[in-house]
Design a protein around this motif. Structure first.
Motif, PDB file in Angstrom:
ATOM      1  N   HIS A 212     -81.658-102.774  27.997  1.00 14.68           N
ATOM      2  CA  HIS A 212     -82.897-102.396  28.643  1.00 14.68           C
ATOM      3  C   HIS A 212     -83.058-100.822  28.076  1.00 14.68           C
ATOM      4  O   HIS A 212     -82.844 -99.789  28.765  1.00 14.68           O
ATOM      5  CB  HIS A 212     -82.701-102.297  30.240  1.00 14.68           C
ATOM      6  CG  HIS A 212     -82.332-103.480  30.819  1.00 14.68           C
ATOM      7  ND1 HIS A 212     -82.667-104.906  30.395  1.00 14.68           N
ATOM      8  CD2 HIS A 212     -81.643-103.889  31.891  1.00 14.68           C
ATOM      9  CE1 HIS A 212     -82.349-105.738  31.164  1.00 14.68           C
ATOM     10  NE2 HIS A 212     -81.741-105.029  32.103  1.00 14.68           N
ATOM     11  N   THR A 225     -85.364-105.668  26.344  1.00 18.71           N
ATOM     12  CA  THR A 225     -85.275-106.922  26.882  1.00 18.71           C
ATOM     13  C   THR A 225     -86.722-107.578  26.985  1.00 18.71           C
ATOM     14  O   THR A 225     -86.627-108.939  26.995  1.00 18.71           O
ATOM     15  CB  THR A 225     -84.662-106.633  28.320  1.00 18.71           C
ATOM     16  OG1 THR A 225     -83.454-106.133  28.133  1.00 18.71           O
ATOM     17  CG2 THR A 225     -84.761-107.883  29.205  1.00 18.71           C
ATOM     18  N   THR A 247     -80.543-111.894  28.845  1.00 17.07           N
ATOM     19  CA  THR A 247     -80.958-110.257  29.291  1.00 17.07           C
ATOM     20  C   THR A 247     -79.886-109.775  30.029  1.00 17.07           C
ATOM     21  O   THR A 247     -79.141-110.615  30.576  1.00 17.07           O
ATOM     22  CB  THR A 247     -82.267-110.335  30.249  1.00 17.07           C
ATOM     23  OG1 THR A 247     -81.711-110.876  31.413  1.00 17.07           O
ATOM     24  CG2 THR A 247     -83.168-111.262  29.676  1.00 17.07           C
ATOM     25  N   MET A 250     -81.234-107.943  35.553  1.00 10.54           N
ATOM     26  CA  MET A 250     -82.720-107.429  35.769  1.00 10.54           C
ATOM     27  C   MET A 250     -82.624-106.497  37.012  1.00 10.54           C
ATOM     28  O   MET A 250     -83.493-105.987  37.122  1.00 10.54           O
ATOM     29  CB  MET A 250     -83.405-108.785  36.088  1.00 10.54           C
ATOM     30  CG  MET A 250     -83.634-109.486  34.609  1.00 10.54           C
ATOM     31  SD  MET A 250     -84.176-108.538  33.294  1.00 10.54           S
ATOM     32  CE  MET A 250     -85.718-108.767  33.499  1.00 10.54           C
ATOM     33  N   GLY A 264     -90.124-108.729  35.425  1.00 11.48           N
ATOM     34  CA  GLY A 264     -89.345-108.486  34.355  1.00 11.48           C
ATOM     35  C   GLY A 264     -89.008-109.833  33.637  1.00 11.48           C
ATOM     36  O   GLY A 264     -88.908-110.157  32.440  1.00 11.48           O
ATOM     37  N   ALA A 265     -88.469-110.986  34.434  1.00 11.35           N
ATOM     38  CA  ALA A 265     -87.963-111.982  33.943  1.00 11.35           C
ATOM     39  C   ALA A 265     -89.295-112.985  33.298  1.00 11.35           C
ATOM     40  O   ALA A 265     -89.118-113.379  32.297  1.00 11.35           O
ATOM     41  CB  ALA A 265     -87.750-113.171  35.343  1.00 11.35           C
ATOM     42  N   VAL A 276     -82.043-115.362  31.683  1.00 10.41           N
ATOM     43  CA  VAL A 276     -82.375-114.140  32.494  1.00 10.41           C
ATOM     44  C   VAL A 276     -81.429-114.092  33.495  1.00 10.41           C
ATOM     45  O   VAL A 276     -81.262-114.852  34.511  1.00 10.41           O
ATOM     46  CB  VAL A 276     -83.762-114.062  33.370  1.00 10.41           C
ATOM     47  CG1 VAL A 276     -84.342-112.837  34.154  1.00 10.41           C
ATOM     48  CG2 VAL A 276     -84.876-114.318  32.220  1.00 10.41           C
ATOM     49  N   HIS A 290     -87.605-114.157  41.841  1.00 12.10           N
ATOM     50  CA  HIS A 290     -87.769-114.198  40.428  1.00 12.10           C
ATOM     51  C   HIS A 290     -88.125-115.594  39.998  1.00 12.10           C
ATOM     52  O   HIS A 290     -89.133-115.808  39.169  1.00 12.10           O
ATOM     53  CB  HIS A 290     -86.127-113.822  39.639  1.00 12.10           C
ATOM     54  CG  HIS A 290     -86.048-112.462  39.529  1.00 12.10           C
ATOM     55  ND1 HIS A 290     -85.817-111.722  40.613  1.00 12.10           N
ATOM     56  CD2 HIS A 290     -85.896-111.746  38.640  1.00 12.10           C
ATOM     57  CE1 HIS A 290     -85.566-110.417  40.211  1.00 12.10           C
ATOM     58  NE2 HIS A 290     -85.822-110.454  38.803  1.00 12.10           N
TER      59      HIS A 290
END
Length: 499
Positions: A212, A225, A247, A250, A264-265, A276, A290
């Motif tokens: 990140h 990411t 990733t 998160m 973000g996912a 993720v 998510h």
């Protein structure tokens, strides 16, 4: 096509309750990442893994972080050495064996994915989150040893995830807390940070974990990411990587503060990630949020169903390659691995300055932090009482002075009571030891003192005392400390009873 299969989630505790089992089965996530709170007695954890697979299907990926050194989740089996110690030795076969040692302790439980090793080049020694997790500051050494470590793991059935692509070693910002920025050109990154990851791609290692971190000269708009330029264009298309891209967690604030509730996912999957990692730390609703965000993005055409199918297919291929069938870890093999880890710790032990001789039968004052603070990926640390317990078999007249990093009243009082005693000043902190300890070190100059640098080796230079540097604080390193301090060969076995 099930978008839930792209999400790797976490769980609250050491057992899968019936309700949690129904939750996993209902949403059909791709796997689970286990943390220290989930890993207890071997039989109990093996049952947890089996229950996870019963709920999700036997192709589920069950992951953890068993790096060695300070980042360990399973502690009741032989510990892989600190990567920094392996880098100091520069021994490729030792690095490969370290990966095997880590894998034996995981596959016994059915865990088939290890988020390790770190391929970050330790460019900045003041980096707050990498440090001893790195094989060193030379990208060639990091590439050679890191790839060997991962290959050792994978040959025993545990998928490795080399991290943190494209490099987390040159920033003083912890991505758990804020968004780091590494303003380097492509040429600079190619020369240092990217070399180990290119080697990982050439070796066809099973997975790569993202960082990140914002690299503005590569992608000014997205951290790695979430960056199509780094994940799709560079890693997939230019370098030809065919394994899993996963990733980092998160919930880390570098991403979570800017892209909350699953946003973000969506962006990570669109950028080229296949898995993720979603951590709720006990809150299962975070996983649902998510998943719903990903489902909405697919329905709206923001995230193509073809990209999801591709990601799920990549994960299914990894699960077939690493099915996670438990394999026994016999006691004889554990003894062999434990002795091997002790040997590595002794080989990598080194000193700074001229160490004074200590009388094992004399009074020794141990100065240590009561319990250093944790942060980032670290699950535990070495407190002063535990260190004293480890040293007392060799120094029966040991006296302990504990401090909190600021208040050193008890330390100065004990030093006054024992004016002729030898002194062991232990630093077990990962981060800065603080000005009070630095002042104490200056006060101790000229006395019979040994600085035990048991976690961060850079503190040894900072304090300027004769130092014994261990590159870690686990059992093997403590055995090595006792052996060196007492200068008696039989002392190596004194700490065999350490838990």
């Amino acid at each position: 096509m099930n978008p839930a299969r792209t999400l790797i989630v976490d769980l609250p505790g050491p057992d899968l309750t019936p309700e949690q089992g129904r939750f996993l089965a209902r949403h059909s996530f791709g796997g689970v990442c286990l943390f220290a709170r989930n890993i207890t007695a071997p039989e109990r954890t093996a049952r947890l893994v089996a229950d996870i697979r019963s709920a999700l299907g036997h192709d589920a990926l069950v992951a953890t972080d068993q790096e060695g050194g300070a980042v360990l989740r399973r502690l009741d089996v032989p510990h892989p050495p600190t990567p920094q110690a392996l880098g100091r030795l520069g021994d490729t076969e030792a690095a490969r064996e370290a990966g095997r040692v880590a894998a034996r302790g995981l596959i016994e439980l059915g865990i088939n994915w290890n988020y390790a090793p770190s391929l970050d080049v330790n460019v900045d020694p003041l980096n707050p989150v990498i440090g001893e997790r790195s094989f060193g500051a030379d990208p060639r050494v990091v590439a050679e040893l890191g790839v060997a470590w991962a290959q050792g793991s994978e040959e025993l059935g545990v998928l490795s995830a080399v991290k943190h692509f494209p490099g987390h070693g040159d920033t003083r910002t912890d991505s758990h807390l804020a968004l780091p920025v590494v303003d380097k050109s492509r040429a600079e990154l190619e020369a240092v940070e990217w070399r180990p990851f290119r080697a990982a791609v050439r070796a066809n290692l099973g997975s790569i974990m993202t960082a990140h971190i914002l690299y503005p000269q590569i992608d000014a708009g997205h951290p790695a990411t979430l960056s199509p330029a780094l994940l799709h264009d560079l890693l997939r298309r230019e370098w030809g990587y065919g394994g899993v891209i996963v990733t980092d967690a998160m919930d880390m604030r570098a991403v979570a503060d800017r892209y909350p509730d699953g946003r973000g996912a969506v962006l990570a999957l669109g950028a080229g990630a296949d898995a993720v990692l979603v951590c709720g730390h006990g809150d299962l609703d975070i996983h649902v949020r998510h998943l719903e965000a990903v489902q909405r993005a697919v329905q709206a055409g923001e995230l193509s169903s073809g990209r999801v199918v591709e990601a799920v297919g990549c994960l299914e291929q990894a699960a077939r390659r690493f099915p996670g069938r438990p394999r026994a870890y016999p006691a004889a093999q554990q003894q062999t691995d434990d002795a091997w880890a002790t040997g590595i710790a002794q080989r990598s032990l080194h000193s700074l300055g001229q160490l004074p001789s200590l009388d094992p039968q004399g009074t020794v004052v141990l100065i240590a932090h009561r319990q250093p603070a944790l942060g980032g990926p670290y699950g535990d640390s070495l407190g002063g009482e535990a260190l004293a317990h480890a040293l007392r078999p060799a120094f029966p007249k040991l006296r302990l002075a504990l401090h909190d990093g600021q208040d050193l009243f008890a330390v100065t009082a004990l030093l006054s009571d024992c004016p002729d005693a030898a002194i062991l000043l232990a630093t077990t902190e990962r981060w800065d030891v603080g000005e009070a300890v630095r002042q104490l070190a200056r006060h101790l100059s000229g006395r019979r003192v040994v600085h035990l640098a048991l976690w961060n080796p850079d503190v040894a230079v900072d304090l300027g005392l004769p130092a014994l540097i261990t590159d870690g604080f686990r059992r093997a390193q403590l055995r090595g400390v006792v052996s060196r301090l007492t200068a008696m060969t039989e002392a190596v076995g004194v700490l065999d009873r350490l838990e």
